[in-house]
Design a protein around this motif. Structure first.
Motif, PDB file in Angstrom:
ATOM      1  N   ALA A 107      73.357  59.405  68.472  1.00 47.63           N
ATOM      2  CA  ALA A 107      73.557  57.991  68.823  1.00 47.63           C
ATOM      3  C   ALA A 107      72.498  57.490  69.800  1.00 47.63           C
ATOM      4  N   MET A 108      71.876  56.378  69.481  1.00 44.20           N
ATOM      5  CA  MET A 108      70.811  55.825  70.316  1.00 44.20           C
ATOM      6  C   MET A 108      71.094  54.371  70.634  1.00 44.20           C
ATOM      7  N   ASP A 109      71.278  54.067  71.918  1.00 41.92           N
ATOM      8  CA  ASP A 109      71.470  52.690  72.348  1.00 41.92           C
ATOM      9  C   ASP A 109      70.101  52.147  72.728  1.00 41.92           C
ATOM     10  N   GLY A 110      69.365  51.676  71.725  1.00 43.93           N
ATOM     11  CA  GLY A 110      68.013  51.185  71.981  1.00 43.93           C
ATOM     12  C   GLY A 110      67.657  50.060  71.034  1.00 43.93           C
ATOM     13  N   CYS A 111      66.573  49.362  71.346  1.00 48.95           N
ATOM     14  CA  CYS A 111      66.143  48.240  70.519  1.00 48.95           C
ATOM     15  C   CYS A 111      64.711  48.428  70.030  1.00 48.95           C
ATOM     16  N   ILE A 112      64.495  47.977  68.797  1.00 46.46           N
ATOM     17  CA  ILE A 112      63.177  48.046  68.174  1.00 46.46           C
ATOM     18  C   ILE A 112      62.757  46.629  67.817  1.00 46.46           C
ATOM     19  N   ARG A 113      61.490  46.301  68.034  1.00 45.26           N
ATOM     20  CA  ARG A 113      60.973  45.033  67.523  1.00 45.26           C
ATOM     21  C   ARG A 113      59.522  45.186  67.080  1.00 45.26           C
ATOM     22  N   GLN A 114      59.073  44.220  66.320  1.00 41.23           N
ATOM     23  CA  GLN A 114      57.697  44.196  65.809  1.00 41.23           C
ATOM     24  C   GLN A 114      57.323  45.472  65.076  1.00 41.23           C
ATOM     25  N   GLY A 115      58.243  45.986  64.263  1.00 38.25           N
ATOM     26  CA  GLY A 115      57.957  47.215  63.522  1.00 38.25           C
ATOM     27  C   GLY A 115      56.942  46.975  62.413  1.00 38.25           C
ATOM     28  N   ASN A 116      56.008  47.891  62.289  1.00 37.66           N
ATOM     29  CA  ASN A 116      55.099  47.913  61.146  1.00 37.66           C
ATOM     30  C   ASN A 116      55.182  49.326  60.593  1.00 37.66           C
ATOM     31  N   TRP A 117      55.771  49.436  59.419  1.00 36.29           N
ATOM     32  CA  TRP A 117      56.085  50.754  58.876  1.00 36.29           C
ATOM     33  C   TRP A 117      55.149  51.058  57.724  1.00 36.29           C
ATOM     34  N   LEU A 118      54.140  51.860  57.989  1.00 34.33           N
ATOM     35  CA  LEU A 118      53.156  52.259  56.975  1.00 34.33           C
ATOM     36  C   LEU A 118      52.559  51.041  56.265  1.00 34.33           C
ATOM     37  N   ASN A 119      52.483  49.961  56.983  1.00 29.97           N
ATOM     38  CA  ASN A 119      51.917  48.721  56.423  1.00 29.97           C
ATOM     39  C   ASN A 119      52.670  48.237  55.181  1.00 29.97           C
ATOM     40  N   LEU A 120      53.968  48.583  55.104  1.00 27.75           N
ATOM     41  CA  LEU A 120      54.765  48.145  53.953  1.00 27.75           C
ATOM     42  C   LEU A 120      55.453  46.828  54.288  1.00 27.75           C
ATOM     43  N   SER A 121      55.638  45.991  53.289  1.00 28.90           N
ATOM     44  CA  SER A 121      56.349  44.746  53.560  1.00 28.90           C
ATOM     45  C   SER A 121      57.708  44.716  52.853  1.00 28.90           C
ATOM     46  N   ILE A 122      58.096  45.858  52.259  1.00 33.34           N
ATOM     47  CA  ILE A 122      59.385  45.894  51.565  1.00 33.34           C
ATOM     48  C   ILE A 122      60.547  45.716  52.542  1.00 33.34           C
ATOM     49  N   LEU A 123      61.686  45.296  51.991  1.00 29.75           N
ATOM     50  CA  LEU A 123      62.870  45.091  52.818  1.00 29.75           C
ATOM     51  C   LEU A 123      63.615  46.408  53.014  1.00 29.75           C
ATOM     52  N   TRP A 124      64.419  46.457  54.069  1.00 26.17           N
ATOM     53  CA  TRP A 124      65.218  47.635  54.387  1.00 26.17           C
ATOM     54  C   TRP A 124      66.669  47.346  54.031  1.00 26.17           C
ATOM     55  N   GLU A 125      67.378  48.401  53.651  1.00 31.93           N
ATOM     56  CA  GLU A 125      68.805  48.262  53.347  1.00 31.93           C
ATOM     57  C   GLU A 125      69.615  48.646  54.573  1.00 31.93           C
ATOM     58  N   THR A 126      70.659  47.866  54.836  1.00 35.09           N
ATOM     59  CA  THR A 126      71.565  48.263  55.915  1.00 35.09           C
ATOM     60  C   THR A 126      73.003  48.032  55.471  1.00 35.09           C
ATOM     61  N   GLN A 127      73.861  48.979  55.830  1.00 35.74           N
ATOM     62  CA  GLN A 127      75.268  48.830  55.481  1.00 35.74           C
ATOM     63  C   GLN A 127      76.055  48.260  56.647  1.00 35.74           C
ATOM     64  N   GLN A 128      75.330  47.784  57.636  1.00 35.45           N
ATOM     65  CA  GLN A 128      75.955  47.198  58.804  1.00 35.45           C
ATOM     66  C   GLN A 128      76.863  46.039  58.403  1.00 35.45           C
ATOM     67  N   LEU A 129      78.120  46.126  58.811  1.00 33.09           N
ATOM     68  CA  LEU A 129      79.059  45.057  58.487  1.00 33.09           C
ATOM     69  C   LEU A 129      79.205  44.145  59.696  1.00 33.09           C
ATOM     70  N   GLY A 130      79.575  42.920  59.438  1.00 32.04           N
ATOM     71  CA  GLY A 130      79.859  41.998  60.530  1.00 32.04           C
ATOM     72  C   GLY A 130      78.598  41.468  61.181  1.00 32.04           C
ATOM     73  N   GLU A 131      78.775  40.972  62.386  1.00 32.19           N
ATOM     74  CA  GLU A 131      77.686  40.351  63.129  1.00 32.19           C
ATOM     75  C   GLU A 131      76.662  41.376  63.567  1.00 32.19           C
ATOM     76  N   ARG A 132      75.411  40.988  63.506  1.00 35.30           N
ATOM     77  CA  ARG A 132      74.391  41.888  64.036  1.00 35.30           C
ATOM     78  C   ARG A 132      74.331  41.734  65.542  1.00 35.30           C
ATOM     79  N   ARG A 133      74.210  42.863  66.233  1.00 34.02           N
ATOM     80  CA  ARG A 133      74.203  42.809  67.690  1.00 34.02           C
ATOM     81  C   ARG A 133      72.793  42.453  68.174  1.00 34.02           C
ATOM     82  N   PRO A 134      72.699  41.467  69.058  1.00 37.69           N
ATOM     83  CA  PRO A 134      71.366  41.077  69.522  1.00 37.69           C
ATOM     84  C   PRO A 134      70.796  42.097  70.513  1.00 37.69           C
ATOM     85  N   CYS A 135      69.521  41.998  70.764  1.00 39.09           N
ATOM     86  CA  CYS A 135      68.894  42.742  71.849  1.00 39.09           C
ATOM     87  C   CYS A 135      68.726  41.732  72.974  1.00 39.09           C
TER      88      CYS A 135
END
Ligand SMILES: *[C@@H]1O[C@H](CO)[C@@H](O)[C@H](O)[C@H]1NC(C)=O
Ligand SMILES: *[C@@H]1O[C@H](CO)[C@@H](O)[C@H](O)[C@H]1NC(C)=O
Ligand SMILES: *[C@@H]1O[C@H](CO)[C@@H](O)[C@H](O)[C@H]1NC(C)=O
Ligand SMILES: *[C@@H]1O[C@H](CO)[C@@H](O)[C@H](O)[C@H]1NC(C)=O
Ligand SMILES: [Ca+2]
Length: 391
Positions: free
Chosen positions: A186-214
């Motif tokens: 478990a990691m309580d941390g925030c990520i922003r401005q990610g550049n992942w292998l210069n890919l522009s594809i979308l990521w899948e998330t199974q997160q339900l409900g409201e997204r928690r802000p940073c």
């Protein structure tokens, strides 16, 4: 006939669960959301399991970058940040934090390597993390400083340029048993401005409900949003040295901004907590309830509170008040295994009394002088931020 016997509510629930299972297999899209990899992502918003918060995959033939970079901010000393693999997990890579410093673990063919190094980065500041993979080397730069480099070559390994690469954040896609060095995910941390292998594809998330802000500003502590609690088995916590010194739990926080149940203790087989400590910010009072009696102090304001459990006595002290009670021998219960809940009652109280979940920031929680890491709880509600409070 069985289907006709159940209520429509049950039927809906079953359908919903079915969708969830499909979603988890990646075959259905009902609960899978697609998000961009350069959005702000709060890794703290899912349960402390190994499954990632979000993941993506791409054909290796489409990869034109060797570098991933992102800004990362945390007060959490331990947890998984970033994962990548090829060959369906046969070759994998994990970037985690341990003792606040970066740790990379790599599994390739029959080799496992682990490298731990660099400065502590769990200081609540944004850090630029850059990971690149060229040939036999994986390099990690933190704030543009060369920090960790892993070299890896095997006669068995060969460069694979077909199949897919999978990437994940906040979890891993191989069995945790494959790790060379185990850690708490478990990691309580925030990520922003990610550049992942210069890919522009979308990521899948199974997160339900409201997204928690940073939040823009954070401070160390555990934040309870008033929706749930964390529970420990006291056998997993420090024991007492002598019956005279007993067990001491120290809590730091601003009582004017805390409301609800701070903690409760339940002995095995008992439905009602044997000790409950609550704070009410409106009424400026603290209530200590045992099975026998309830003690209340009014017009209090505290920044520090300590609860000491000795054989047959219980003492709560704050900056300028004291509450005490005679209690049965809970010290032995502590050693045998009581449930210590932070932020609520482990079970709902008797009918009519609702669980008054804590709202506010506990800046520090210590048991016997050791910091309590809520990520190590037996159970922690997803609404709790283990290592950061909005400031
Ligand atoms: C990935 O490769 C498979 C076959 O190897 C192909 O069917 C698929 O369309 C490719 N996907 C992308 C996004 O290029
Ligand atoms: C990143 O990808 C874009 C196309 O999506 C390409 O034009 C650019 O050259 C790539 N950058 C690097 C560093 O490979
Ligand atoms: C504080 O908690 C009490 C119950 O313990 C509740 O009645 C009250 O509304 C809460 N106040 C705030 C400001 O949330
Ligand atoms: C707490 O831990 C003890 C010792 O490991 C165990 O016997 C007990 O069943 C645990 N209690 C619960 C509720 O898990
Ligand atoms: Ca953690």
């Amino acid at each position: 006939m069985g289907l006709l016997n159940c209520t429509s509510g049950e039927l809906l629930l079953r359908l919903y669960l079915t969708f969830l299972i499909w979603g988890a297999d990646g075959q259905g899209t009902e609960t899978v959301k697609l998000v961009s990899g350069n959005e702000e992502i709060n890794l703290g918003q899912h349960q402390g399991t190994w499954a990632p918060l979000m993941q993506t995959k791409e054909n290796l033939t489409e990869i034109n970058g060797i570098k991933s970079s992102f800004l990362f901010r945390t007060f959490d000393p331990e947890g998984v940040v970033f994962y990548g693999d090829t060959l369906n997990g046969a070759d994998w890579f994990v970037l985690a934090l341990k003792d606040g410093t970066p740790e990379m673990q790599i599994g390739k063919a029959d080799i496992l390597v682990s490298m731990h190094g660099g400065p502590k980065i769990n200081d609540g500041q944004w850090h630029l993390m850059e990971i690149s993979n060229d040939g036999d080397f994986v390099r990690l730069h933190v704030d543009s400083q060369k920090e960790v480099i892993v070299g890896l070559r095997s006669k068995i390994t060969e460069s694979v340029m077909q199949g897919q690469i999978r990437l994940a954040l906040g979890g891993i896609l191989v069995s945790p048993e494959k790790l060379l060095i185990p850690f708490q995910p478990a990691m309580d941390g925030c990520i922003r401005q990610g550049n992942w292998l210069n890919l522009s594809i979308l990521w899948e998330t199974q997160q339900l409900g409201e997204r928690r802000p940073c939040h823009d500003n954070i401070q160390p502590g555990s934040y309870f949003s008033g929706a749930g609690l964390a529970t420990f088995n006291t056998t997993d916590l420090p024991a007492y040295q002598t019956a005279e010194s007993g067990i001491t739990i120290n809590i730091h926080g601003d009582s004017t901004r805390l409301n609800g149940t701070i903690l409760s203790l339940t002995t095995p087989g008992q439905d009602v907590p044997v000790i409950t400590l609550t704070v009410d910010s409106n009424m400026k009072k603290i209530t200590l309830a045992t099975l026998e009696k309830e003690s209340v102090t009014e017009s209090v304001h505290f920044t520090r509170l300590s609860l000491t459990l000795r054989k047959n006595t219980l003492l709560v002290t704050t900056d300028d008040t004291k509450l005490n009670a005679d209690v049965p021998d809970y010290l032995s219960s502590w050693r045998e295994g009581m449930m210590l809940s932070l932020g609520g009652l482990q079970k709902d109280g008797p009918p009519g009394s609702s669980n008054q979940y804590l709202k506010g920031c506990l800046e520090k929680i210590q048991v016997q002088g050791e910091d309590l890491d809520l990520d190590r709880a037996l159970y922690k509600d997803v609404s709790i931020s283990s290592h950061s409070c909005p400031a």
